[in-house]
Design an enzyme around this catalytic site. Structure first.
Site, PDB file in Angstrom:
ATOM      1  N   LYS A 119       0.829  -1.208   0.000  1.00 31.34           N
ATOM      2  CA  LYS A 119       0.000   0.000   0.000  1.00 31.34           C
ATOM      3  C   LYS A 119       0.864   1.258   0.000  1.00 31.34           C
ATOM      4  O   LYS A 119       0.571   2.222  -0.709  1.00 31.34           O
ATOM      5  CB  LYS A 119      -0.932   0.004   1.219  1.00 31.34           C
ATOM      6  CG  LYS A 119      -2.000  -1.080   1.144  1.00 31.34           C
ATOM      7  CD  LYS A 119      -3.377  -0.516   1.457  1.00 31.34           C
ATOM      8  CE  LYS A 119      -4.485  -1.492   1.080  1.00 31.34           C
ATOM      9  NZ  LYS A 119      -4.534  -2.685   1.963  1.00 31.34           N
ATOM     10  N   LYS A 221      -3.983 -12.476  -8.057  1.00 32.62           N
ATOM     11  CA  LYS A 221      -5.165 -12.954  -7.347  1.00 32.62           C
ATOM     12  C   LYS A 221      -6.381 -12.064  -7.623  1.00 32.62           C
ATOM     13  O   LYS A 221      -6.242 -10.930  -8.082  1.00 32.62           O
ATOM     14  CB  LYS A 221      -4.885 -13.013  -5.851  1.00 32.62           C
ATOM     15  CG  LYS A 221      -4.632 -11.649  -5.230  1.00 32.62           C
ATOM     16  CD  LYS A 221      -4.732 -11.710  -3.709  1.00 32.62           C
ATOM     17  CE  LYS A 221      -4.737 -10.297  -3.151  1.00 32.62           C
ATOM     18  NZ  LYS A 221      -5.229 -10.148  -1.812  1.00 32.62           N
ATOM     19  N   LYS A 224     -10.273  -6.635  -4.984  1.00 29.85           N
ATOM     20  CA  LYS A 224     -11.123  -5.474  -5.277  1.00 29.85           C
ATOM     21  C   LYS A 224     -10.353  -4.412  -6.042  1.00 29.85           C
ATOM     22  O   LYS A 224     -10.858  -3.813  -6.984  1.00 29.85           O
ATOM     23  CB  LYS A 224     -11.635  -4.863  -3.969  1.00 29.85           C
ATOM     24  CG  LYS A 224     -12.741  -5.684  -3.345  1.00 29.85           C
ATOM     25  CD  LYS A 224     -12.951  -5.323  -1.873  1.00 29.85           C
ATOM     26  CE  LYS A 224     -13.424  -6.554  -1.144  1.00 29.85           C
ATOM     27  NZ  LYS A 224     -13.416  -6.436   0.313  1.00 29.85           N
TER      28      LYS A 224
END
Ligand code: TRP
Length: 356
Positions: A119, A221, A224
């Site tokens: 992040k 993977k 979202k």
């Protein structure tokens, strides 16, 4: 100390971050396991809304997302009579224990957590994998995306788990590192205060490996933020369209060749949703180069719909029933707080916080 333990059943604890509708990755990585465990264990499942705050959702959206996930939990088959179902922020003991536990979490180990690095790297626009991250973070002192809540995300997650003295934490593979930190924090607490108060929690996979559900875009993977998801709430048309558009390749040229990643991903999805002979059929068609990806996708869409459509119907029913949803979580919070309050009281005592 074992009085906090339910003598007959192992404690299961898990949650999902409230950042959007649930997709097949959430379903196979977590939710389907929650459902399978509910008869045999003392299960506590929650919606992680405090964790969602680390990425600054719009308040109205967060509110909606919590409701959606609750409806999805119930629609997937979680029974509020068998499980404790609650919203994380309804249990204030978690927030207090998070403060206490942060005193034992090292900044270094938190900064080296993969989820934080990912992040932070994205927020700061860093592409390299090196120590540059740490330098950039220090140089970028007011970047709100790299906030202290994001850094201490694993502490909060550890507290979610430790506050219930959980034995099993059914989660996807991407959460393994957070579980490792949870064990580390628990053991560190024990050794610092010379106690055996916390015990290790482990992932739970019914004897198999942790599931990693791939996306439809050929690599990585399902997630979202990757925009490659099939949602439980997708209607038939949307879902079929997504699957038919999944990335493939030009097809096998020689018999028995190793599938490329996009094709491996479609097979992995098929392993999850299709019958073994369906899978076998397409695998041998791949091996002898007779496979038509269009047929494979059509079948895959069909089999996914068999799983998701009944859930979708129930989500639509349940999410409109505010009264029912709030009854479920109120009761859930009361029950979760019984354990949480006891743990917090004991933790405060162990740490030496005023009793008189
Ligand atoms: N970090 C988890 C996720 O992103 C959600 C989560 C928060 C969780 N606290 C937890 C999962 C405690 C299991 C146990 O999916």
């Amino acid at each position: 100390m074992s009085e906090h333990k339910n003598e007959d059943k192992k404690v299961v604890l898990s949650g999902i971050r409230a950042t959007g509708n649930l997709h097949l990755g959430n379903y196979y990585g977590a939710l389907s396991k929650f459902v399978r465990m509910q008869d045999d264990y003392d299960c506590r499942y929650f919606v992680a809304d405090l964790h969602a705050l680390t990425t600054h959702p719009d308040p109205g959206m967060l509110h909606e997302n919590v409701k959606e996930i609750l409806a999805e939990y119930l629609a997937a088959g979680l029974d509020p009579e068998k499980n404790i179902i609650y919203v994380q922020s309804d249990v204030p003991e978690i927030a207090e224990m998070y403060l206490l536990m942060n005193m034992h979490a090292g900044i270094g180990e938190l900064m080296r957590t993969a989820s934080f690095k990912d992040k932070a790297r994205k927020a700061l626009g860093i592409t390299s994998d090196s120590d540059e991250i740490e330098r950039e973070i220090c140089g970028n002192q007011t970047n709100r995306q790299v906030n202290a809540g994001l850094l201490t995300y694993p502490t909060l997650m550890a507290v979610d788990i430790l506050i219930h003295h959980a034995d099993f934490v059914p989660v996807g593979k991407d959460q393994e590192q957070h579980l490792e930190l949870t064990r580390r924090f628990g053991r560190r607490f024990n050794s610092f205060y010379k106690t055996d108060y916390f015990h290790d929690a482990v992932n739970f996979n019914f004897g198999g490996d942790a599931v990693k559900v791939p996306g439809l875009d050929g690599s990585g993977k399902m997630g979202k933020s990757e925009g490659n998801c099939i949602y439980l709430i997708d209607d038939e048309k949307t879902l079929r369209k997504k699957v038919m558009r999944a990335v493939t390749d030009e097809g096998p040229k020689v018999p028995d060749s190793e599938p490329t990643e996009p094709i491996r991903n479609l097979f992995t999805l098929m392993e999850l949703v299709s019958a073994p002979d369906t899978l076998g059929h397409f695998r041998s068609a791949y091996a002898d180069c007779s496979i038509r990806y269009g047929d494979l996708k059509k079948q895959l869409a069909e089999d996914i719909l068999k799983v998701t459509l009944p859930i979708r119907e129930r989500i639509l029913d349940i999410r409109g029933d505010d009264e029912y949803l709030s009854r479920v979580v109120q009761r859930g919070a009361e029950r979760a707080r019984e354990t949480a309050a006891r743990t917090l009281r004991e933790v405060r005592e162990i740490m030496g916080i005023r009793k008189f």
